[in-house]
Scaffold this active site. Sequence first.
Site, mmCIF file in Angstrom:
data_model
loop_
_atom_site.group_PDB
_atom_site.id
_atom_site.type_symbol
_atom_site.label_atom_id
_atom_site.label_comp_id
_atom_site.label_asym_id
_atom_site.label_seq_id
_atom_site.Cartn_x
_atom_site.Cartn_y
_atom_site.Cartn_z
ATOM 1 N N HIS A 222 0.938 0.924 8.890
ATOM 2 C CA HIS A 222 1.579 -0.389 9.028
ATOM 3 C C HIS A 222 0.507 -1.471 9.088
ATOM 4 C CE1 HIS A 222 4.604 2.457 10.549
ATOM 5 N NE2 HIS A 222 5.515 1.560 10.169
ATOM 6 N N ASP B 45 3.518 -0.660 5.628
ATOM 7 C CA ASP B 45 4.869 -1.224 5.749
ATOM 8 C C ASP B 45 4.890 -2.503 6.582
ATOM 9 O OD1 ASP B 45 5.661 0.954 4.342
ATOM 10 O OD2 ASP B 45 7.085 1.711 5.820
#
Length: 731
Positions: free
Chosen positions: A246, A94
Amino acid sequence: MARSSRHGAAPRVRRRRLPLRYLLPVLVLTALMAMLMLRGYVHSEILADHRVRPPAATDQVPQEVLEGGPVIDTRDGTPSTLSVPDGRLVLTFDDGPDPTWTPKVLDVLKKHDAHAVFFITGAMASRHPDLVQRMVDEGHEIGLHTFNHPDLSYQSQARIDWELSQNQLALAGAAGIRTSLFRPPYSSFSDAMDNKSWPVTEYIGSLGYLTVVNNTDSEDWKRPGVGEIIRRATPENGEGAIVLMHDSGGDRSQTVAALDRFLPDLADQGYEFDNLTEALGAPSAHTKVAGLEAVKGKAWVVLVQASMRVTDVLTVGLAVIGVLVFARFGLMLVLSGIHARRVRKKNFRWGPRGPVTEPVSVLVPAYNEAKCIENTVRSLMASDHPVEVIVIDDGSTDGTARIVENLRLPNVRVVRQLNAGKPAALNRGVANARYDLIVMMDGDTVFEPSTVRELVQPFADPSVGAVAGNAKVGNKDSLIGAWQHIEYVMGFNLDRRMYDVLRCMPTIPGAVGAFRRSALQRVGGMSDDTLAEDTDITMAMHRDGWRVVYAENARAWTEAPETVQQLWSQRYRWSYGTMQAIWKHRKALVEKGPSGRFGRVGLPFVSLFMVVAPLLAPLIDVFLVYGLIFGPTGKTIGAWLGVLAVQAVCAAYAFRLDRERMTHLISLPLQQVLYRQLMYVVLLQSWITALTGGRLRWQKLRRTGVVGAPPPEASMPAQRTQSAGERRPVG
């Protein structure tokens, strides 16, 4: 056939066009603000919403969603969920792409022949389109993560549409594709769906998106350590999973290190690392874009990249101007102090031939100075040094010459000529002068009794060819006058002390300056090549090898412009004329010998501090406004107050050196907000006039005659070259 009418043709209406010198500054400033706003948008400084809603009730969320898989499909209006089959692992990343960590993540995935899904934000994709293209080229899947990463449960449908469309626009521009995968910011497991986030999920599904959450969270954003990230990312009992990681949002070194160990370890356990659609056996989430959509995407990326580059250059320019401003302040404080201490010593002498007592010719060029000329001439008659006064009437139409002649004062002559301009008038005055030392002044200026004497004392040094006096604002009671008073004391006279020490004085003020006749003759006299004849002649003096010095006690009180329009006209002429003079004397940069000092030191200083630095200085105010509206307001105000404090210190020091009342500094903050910006625009217009080949005409200012005698502040303690009795107001 020619058209005619017995009754006459209708008058043609002339459309007034905005001159190029006005239009270009408007366009430049508009483009600059647009670039800055675009940069702020893609850096989530504009329109960003960082609110995160706390958990809410779940009674409106379908049970099959709360208990189902991490892929939620509401495209047909009937909610359903999907899960990844056992033995399949879908790695998701992300918040990227990040220029530091995304390439490292991609390198590790390529090393272990693994695919992943990258949920990108439009802001990051717009800034780093090359990384998005690399993801696609290496076989990874892309999903949307909104443009500016807001919590969508707070947003309207219009804002949701905007976030998705802008995200798709950035993706189209970066990689030429669209995607049907979406992950909401701040999402977690499907059982965390609540009454606030579920309507958003339903609406996004109606737009054709699959909502992808996760069922295995590595919590790498907490940076718990490599081992802990691996433990949390590993599913139990060979189950399939969508793993959340992430590749942006902070230091992701632990994520990269964990990924490099995690992939081979799970591969040994039989796991495959697929894209989401591969794991689900579904068609690819990507579709190619073409036509207008592709053009719009490419245009968007180009504009963002241009704004990034422009603002990066502006940021560098801001840093440069900051260094220049503080360097100039430091030089002024140090060198002006050195100058003051040197010339105020009790035993200080300008040269071996001092004191200078020989008579002086004072030239007063005048064009329509009827309101001022009598005060000017009478102030010269009160001089404590022997003078002859020559008023050169340059074709006045208001009776200026007649006023002087009717005074019938001794040693005052009037020379008339057809209007030919100030340089021609001064040259005519030099030709009619009797003495070797020549003082030049403006027709709206008054001298103190000691001004001429103080002005010619430096000629005791035979190497001195010209002397700059201390020009002061006589009409400083108005706000505009007070601002100019600060500028004269701080910006001009403090500068002149500095330039005197550096031996590269750029300008002898037209209001109060003195010359050797022989020096003037050697450089060809006053020239009309530029609109700043005072700067032109000063540079010519330097190039001819003469010293030019500053006499702080040679005070002259001049009438400054009293309206914005007059001020604009005057400064426009000054700045444009200075540019002309710099260009005219550009060869001084390569000249050798004593005359080359001005080219090596003076010309670069003048160009840097009087032309380039003021042109870049508006960046401070542009970033100030931007910071006040979109940035850290408190820090922005603090930084501006810090710069103002430094300027106030310099101004106070300048006022102390000139023995001026500090009360006038009350208007300094307002001067920085309003007056300085006006000077910026004037300089920018001068640049444009120069670059477009324009030719600026001489602009005569309207005089009021308000400066009749030196203000009370002029009655200062006696100096070493005069008695207290000689320091009297001019009347």
